[in-house]
Write a protein that holds these residues in place. Sequence first.
Motif, PDB file in Angstrom:
ATOM      1  N   VAL A   1       0.869  -1.178   0.000  1.00  0.00           N
ATOM      2  CA  VAL A   1       0.000   0.000   0.000  1.00  0.00           C
ATOM      3  C   VAL A   1       0.907   1.230   0.000  1.00  0.00           C
ATOM      4  CG1 VAL A   1      -1.778   1.264   1.242  1.00  0.00           C
ATOM      5  CG2 VAL A   1      -1.822  -1.235   1.224  1.00  0.00           C
ATOM      6  N   VAL A   2       0.741   2.088  -0.995  1.00  0.00           N
ATOM      7  CA  VAL A   2       1.588   3.271  -1.157  1.00  0.00           C
ATOM      8  C   VAL A   2       0.968   4.417  -0.357  1.00  0.00           C
ATOM      9  CG1 VAL A   2       2.630   4.833  -2.824  1.00  0.00           C
ATOM     10  CG2 VAL A   2       2.188   2.459  -3.447  1.00  0.00           C
ATOM     11  N   LYS A   3       1.609   4.760   0.743  1.00  0.00           N
ATOM     12  CA  LYS A   3       1.024   5.749   1.654  1.00  0.00           C
ATOM     13  C   LYS A   3       1.483   7.173   1.392  1.00  0.00           C
ATOM     14  CE  LYS A   3       0.312   2.465   5.273  1.00  0.00           C
ATOM     15  NZ  LYS A   3       0.648   1.945   6.547  1.00  0.00           N
ATOM     16  N   ASP A   4       2.609   7.358   0.736  1.00  0.00           N
ATOM     17  CA  ASP A   4       3.150   8.711   0.587  1.00  0.00           C
ATOM     18  C   ASP A   4       2.807   9.384  -0.742  1.00  0.00           C
ATOM     19  OD1 ASP A   4       4.715   6.909  -0.719  1.00  0.00           O
ATOM     20  OD2 ASP A   4       6.615   7.837  -0.202  1.00  0.00           O
ATOM     21  N   VAL A   5       1.920   8.807  -1.524  1.00  0.00           N
ATOM     22  CA  VAL A   5       1.461   9.422  -2.765  1.00  0.00           C
ATOM     23  C   VAL A   5       0.003   9.825  -2.562  1.00  0.00           C
ATOM     24  CG1 VAL A   5       1.007   9.064  -5.210  1.00  0.00           C
ATOM     25  CG2 VAL A   5       3.025   8.048  -4.170  1.00  0.00           C
ATOM     26  N   PRO A   6      -0.328  11.098  -2.733  1.00  0.00           N
ATOM     27  CA  PRO A   6      -1.721  11.536  -2.544  1.00  0.00           C
ATOM     28  C   PRO A   6      -2.671  10.769  -3.451  1.00  0.00           C
ATOM     29  CG  PRO A   6      -0.260  13.410  -2.838  1.00  0.00           C
ATOM     30  CD  PRO A   6       0.555  12.197  -3.115  1.00  0.00           C
ATOM     31  N   ILE A   7      -3.856  10.514  -2.958  1.00  0.00           N
ATOM     32  CA  ILE A   7      -4.828   9.695  -3.682  1.00  0.00           C
ATOM     33  C   ILE A   7      -5.205  10.312  -5.032  1.00  0.00           C
ATOM     34  CG2 ILE A   7      -6.881  10.690  -2.606  1.00  0.00           C
ATOM     35  CD1 ILE A   7      -6.472   6.995  -3.243  1.00  0.00           C
ATOM     36  N   SER A   8      -5.186  11.622  -5.131  1.00  0.00           N
ATOM     37  CA  SER A   8      -5.605  12.267  -6.377  1.00  0.00           C
ATOM     38  C   SER A   8      -4.483  12.342  -7.416  1.00  0.00           C
ATOM     39  CB  SER A   8      -6.110  13.681  -6.080  1.00  0.00           C
ATOM     40  OG  SER A   8      -5.081  14.439  -5.503  1.00  0.00           O
ATOM     41  N   ARG A   9      -3.295  11.887  -7.078  1.00  0.00           N
ATOM     42  CA  ARG A   9      -2.165  11.916  -8.020  1.00  0.00           C
ATOM     43  C   ARG A   9      -2.002  10.547  -8.680  1.00  0.00           C
ATOM     44  NH1 ARG A   9       1.554  16.024  -7.281  1.00  0.00           N
ATOM     45  NH2 ARG A   9       2.186  15.314  -9.323  1.00  0.00           N
ATOM     46  N   HIS A  10      -1.367  10.527  -9.810  1.00  0.00           N
ATOM     47  CA  HIS A  10      -1.111   9.260 -10.498  1.00  0.00           C
ATOM     48  C   HIS A  10       0.110   8.598  -9.865  1.00  0.00           C
ATOM     49  CE1 HIS A  10      -3.234  10.774 -14.386  1.00  0.00           C
ATOM     50  NE2 HIS A  10      -4.009  10.836 -13.318  1.00  0.00           N
TER      51      HIS A  10
END
Length: 174
Positions: free
Chosen positions: A150-159
């Motif tokens: 689970v990628v936690k450090d990338v904002p959900i609205s970004r690709h």
Amino acid sequence: MKRAILLAVAAFTVVIVGQSQVHAQRHEKDDKYWERRKEADKKRYEYYRERDKKRAEYAREERKREKEYYRESAKRRKEYLKERRKHGLPSWALAHHYDASRHVYFRDYHTFYDPYRGGYVYLNGGNWRFSAEIPSFMINVDLGRANIMVVKDVPISRHPEDFYDDYEEDYWDD
């Protein structure tokens, strides 16, 4: 004696008149000083008034921009939640206790699940491709047992694929 008294009175008169003329000249200078001071105070007051007006205008504009930003953000979030409710969670989500609040990276397949767009992003010929359906090379894979991160450090609205090169390969391949 009369002469001495007259001389004393004359000297006293000269001293008094001379001082009053000097005092009058000083008052003239003081009057000019106060006029200049008054003018400078007026200019300073105008400057502060204009500055405060510009600051207030800037603050109003900034509040408008901020309000618009948050309005648009709320609209996008609402659309995202609507799409998420419409499509539901992927079939493998329960096995991983996944709630669609973050991107998921399938390490063995170099593929992301992007809940914001509701699909999969994968490497194909060195380019990132997006598909709303599971990519063809993952069709027979049990994704409930697949190795995920689970990628936690990338904002959900970004690709998520935009951030792939920012990490060392061993970060993703652990």
